[in-house]
Design an enzyme around this catalytic site. Structure first.
Site, PDB file in Angstrom:
ATOM      1  N   ASP A   1     -19.562   0.658  38.009  1.00  0.00           N
ATOM      2  CA  ASP A   1     -20.973   0.530  37.551  1.00  0.00           C
ATOM      3  C   ASP A   1     -21.909   0.517  38.617  1.00  0.00           C
ATOM      4  OD1 ASP A   1     -23.144  -0.567  36.561  1.00  0.00           O
ATOM      5  OD2 ASP A   1     -22.095  -2.206  35.087  1.00  0.00           O
ATOM      6  N   VAL A   2     -22.906   1.261  38.590  1.00  0.00           N
ATOM      7  CA  VAL A   2     -23.911   1.302  39.858  1.00  0.00           C
ATOM      8  C   VAL A   2     -24.520   0.029  39.969  1.00  0.00           C
ATOM      9  CG1 VAL A   2     -23.691   3.879  40.079  1.00  0.00           C
ATOM     10  CG2 VAL A   2     -25.642   2.520  38.753  1.00  0.00           C
TER      11      VAL A   2
ATOM     12  N   TYR B   1     -39.788   1.791  33.946  1.00  0.00           N
ATOM     13  CA  TYR B   1     -39.154   2.770  34.238  1.00  0.00           C
ATOM     14  C   TYR B   1     -39.709   3.396  35.362  1.00  0.00           C
ATOM     15  CZ  TYR B   1     -36.913   7.455  33.956  1.00  0.00           C
ATOM     16  OH  TYR B   1     -36.281   8.955  34.159  1.00  0.00           O
TER      17      TYR B   1
ATOM     18  N   SER C   1     -38.343  11.080  39.020  1.00  0.00           N
ATOM     19  CA  SER C   1     -39.236  11.312  37.578  1.00  0.00           C
ATOM     20  C   SER C   1     -40.595  11.600  37.863  1.00  0.00           C
ATOM     21  CB  SER C   1     -38.788  10.408  36.667  1.00  0.00           C
ATOM     22  OG  SER C   1     -39.650  10.679  35.385  1.00  0.00           O
TER      23      SER C   1
END
Ligand code: NAD
Length: 248
Positions: A64-65, A156, A143
């Protein structure tokens, strides 16, 4: 061009979506690919099987990062077992969307834990190995939202903008060790992550893409492959946009 024979690559969150396409593309160029997953064991095994079916080499490794210590230990262990680590693609990411007035404390914590701390943890462990080898390639998945913003995605967007700062910082810190650090900033790519976007928002987004369509994971993977290859040796600290012209 862009061959990766003999190299070892880790792709975090490589079991599906863009990560899976990256894993397949790197393996297609000859790299041994470690497909990281957190919950999707079956999907990760399918990615490995798809790579092997085409004559490539891969393995699935769970961690799990968002657990920094576990991520650092896992990356170090992978490098030790394989005797090298040439490429890290820090792809694992989550989106939790909300207008800022509704954003919750724990949502922000989770976004930063996975997208920023998780990517940094993997990079930190990879850099330790790459420094000794005096060569390496690190690619972060940012992104378009990190550069242009997007209503409903303040948290985000903050994480994806942070990764651009991380990319440029690490590029400066490790250039002397011949480690290049770049980011790929996808636009609107068809994956499980984007199926959450409501239909009317999707229609509006399509109108703002000069190429007139959403992107495919394979198109992002091609950019990552270039940045992972020897041919990108003079490119560092760069943000490569793969967005159909949505942001220029
Ligand atoms: P996805 O949700 O299909 O895949 C994300 C992957 O990350 C999954 O395999 C998931 O299991 C993994 N992951 C999530 N949390 C994890 C954790 N704690 N530890 C390990 N793995 C974890 O998303 P995607 O669309 O393939 O996106 C991949 C990356 O590209 C993300 O970083 C995303 O932010 C970025 N991105 C996607 C788009 C898009 O349009 N799809 C656009 C811009 C950027």
């Amino acid at each position: 061009m862009f061959r990766l024979d003999g190299k070892v690559a880790i792709v975090t969150g490589g079991s599906r979506g863009i990560g899976r396409a990256v894993a397949e593309a790197l393996a297609g160029q000859g790299a041994f690919v470690v497909v990281n997953y957190v919950r999707g064991e079956e999907e990760a095994k399918k990615t490995v099987a798809a790579i092997e079916a085409k004559g490539g080499k891969a393995e699935a490794v769970a961690f799990d990062v968002s657990d920094m210590a576990a991520t650092e230990a896992a990356v170090a262990d992978i490098a030790k077992r394989h005797g090298r680590l040439d490429i890290l693609v820090a792809n694992a990411g989550i989106a939790i969307d909300n207008l800022v007035l509704r954003v919750k404390d724990d949502e922000l914590d989770r976004l930063f834990a996975v997208n920023v701390k998780g990517s940094l943890a993997a990079a930190k462990a990879a850099i330790k190995v790459m420094m000794r080898a005096k060569t390496g390639r690190i690619v972060f998945l940012s992104s378009i939202v990190g550069e242009a913003g997007n209503a409903g995605q303040a948290g985000y967007a903050a994480t994806k903008a942070a990764l651009i700062g991380v990319t440029k910082t690490l590029a400066k810190e490790y250039a002397s060790r011949n480690i290049t650090v770049n980011a790929v900033a996808p636009g609107f790519i068809d994956t499980d992550m984007t199926t959450q976007i409501p239909g009317d928002m999707k229609t509006a987004m399509l109108q703002s893409i000069p190429l007139g369509r959403t992107g495919r994971s394979e198109e992002v993977a091609a950019a990552v492959t270039f940045l992972s290859s020897d041919e990108s040796s003079y490119v560092t600290g760069e943000v490569l946009r793969v967005n159909g012209g949505m942001l220029m």
